[in-house]
Design an enzyme around this catalytic site. Sequence first.
Site, PDB file in Angstrom:
ATOM      1  N   GLU A  53     -13.467 121.625 -55.363  1.00 14.09           N
ATOM      2  CA  GLU A  53     -12.286 122.411 -56.245  1.00 14.09           C
ATOM      3  C   GLU A  53     -10.929 122.507 -55.285  1.00 14.09           C
ATOM      4  OE1 GLU A  53     -16.443 124.040 -56.862  1.00 14.09           O
ATOM      5  OE2 GLU A  53     -15.429 123.266 -55.334  1.00 14.09           O
ATOM      6  N   ALA A 157     -42.223  97.547 -44.093  1.00 14.13           N
ATOM      7  CA  ALA A 157     -42.259  96.132 -44.331  1.00 14.13           C
ATOM      8  C   ALA A 157     -43.799  95.449 -44.031  1.00 14.13           C
ATOM      9  CB  ALA A 157     -41.310  95.346 -43.730  1.00 14.13           C
ATOM     10  N   GLY A 294     -45.723 104.146 -37.870  1.00 15.20           N
ATOM     11  CA  GLY A 294     -46.450 103.262 -38.306  1.00 15.20           C
ATOM     12  C   GLY A 294     -47.587 103.403 -39.379  1.00 15.20           C
ATOM     13  N   LEU A 298     -47.334 106.936 -41.657  1.00 13.41           N
ATOM     14  CA  LEU A 298     -47.010 106.955 -43.119  1.00 13.41           C
ATOM     15  C   LEU A 298     -48.006 107.351 -44.051  1.00 13.41           C
ATOM     16  CD1 LEU A 298     -45.372 103.508 -42.645  1.00 13.41           C
ATOM     17  CD2 LEU A 298     -44.024 105.445 -43.684  1.00 13.41           C
ATOM     18  N   SER A 300     -50.396 109.461 -43.227  1.00 13.63           N
ATOM     19  CA  SER A 300     -50.328 111.013 -43.338  1.00 13.63           C
ATOM     20  C   SER A 300     -49.533 111.654 -44.032  1.00 13.63           C
ATOM     21  CB  SER A 300     -49.984 111.347 -41.960  1.00 13.63           C
ATOM     22  OG  SER A 300     -51.190 111.145 -40.928  1.00 13.63           O
TER      23      SER A 300
END
Length: 353
Positions: A53, A157, A294, A298, A300
């Site tokens: 603003e 990946a 790893g 992931l 978890s």
Amino acid sequence: MTTDEKFMHRCLQLSLLGKGHVSPNPMVGAVIVKDGKIIGEGYHRQYGGPHAEVNAFESVKDKSQIEGSDMYVSLEPYSHFGKTPPCANRIIQEKIKRVIIAVVDPNPQVAGRGIRLLQAAGIEVELNVLEKEAKDLNKEFFVYQTFRRPYIYLKWAQTKDNFIDKKRIPGQAAEPTIISTDFHKILVHKIRAEVSSIMVGTNTAINDNPFLTTRLWAGKNPTRIVIDRSGRIPPGSNIINNEASTFVYTEAVDSEQSSGSTTYIPIIFGEDLLKKIMADLRVRKINSVLVEGGRQLLQSFIDAGLWDEAFVEIAEKEFHEGTPAPVIHGEATVNEKDNDSSIIHLKNIISTN
């Protein structure tokens, strides 16, 4: 599209210009309109700097036109003193006639107070113009305020036969397993430049010896986060160099310690470890985390329901053996695809943790 929606759309466009620079504050855009024409516009450029603003007011060449004009803003104007003065007070001071707001600020320090302040001053207020779009744009900020934790992205990946790492041989040199294409590596570095932090576990830090920086995309390096229970990360590892700040959550220290750009943070491992780490990161003003760890780390997060979005690259190659990919379910779309791999983008539509 209505006239109000048209000008609010411009606010959202402007707000995106602050991406990667204003965290943990939200991205905000503002437009001042007089007689159907834009006379000023601005956005929040830098954390700690003037808000949208104020920048919009300062951009108006003929200040006499401001009185009686309309202001469009993508988030409720601040009503409290923080790093900058309240924007709602400045709007009142400038004698704006009408304020159009996309979405109410979820921050308890604001949450309707700015709106009430404007209305008490006799300013007409319109709400919820492009509300969904505004919430989506600042999804990290809304999760940060509503669930009191960072917004969590997962990324990995995998091969088309569902492995994320080759079979590791004892004594093998620490180096990453190459699965991503060059194109998708660049996309990942773009995401890194836009998030507050990036997280891996001990095994990834040791086996891959990653830098976790934005070498392939212009922008700041995220804060690096490592979960290292017993202090196994070797001295001289890339992840604890001075290229970026690093937080190491560990039981190997009794009190918080710093060495160069690395901070060692004591934490008790066990039940709700991830939630405890997320709560601590929020206190440290980290509003988003990209988990690139790893499988164990992931999975978890996935099993705890502690994630918001996931980017899964599926490459056109096979390992036949190695570390299996995590198992995840969510609302999926294909975002990017080339000849050698595709990225599946998943959203956790039931995330409330």
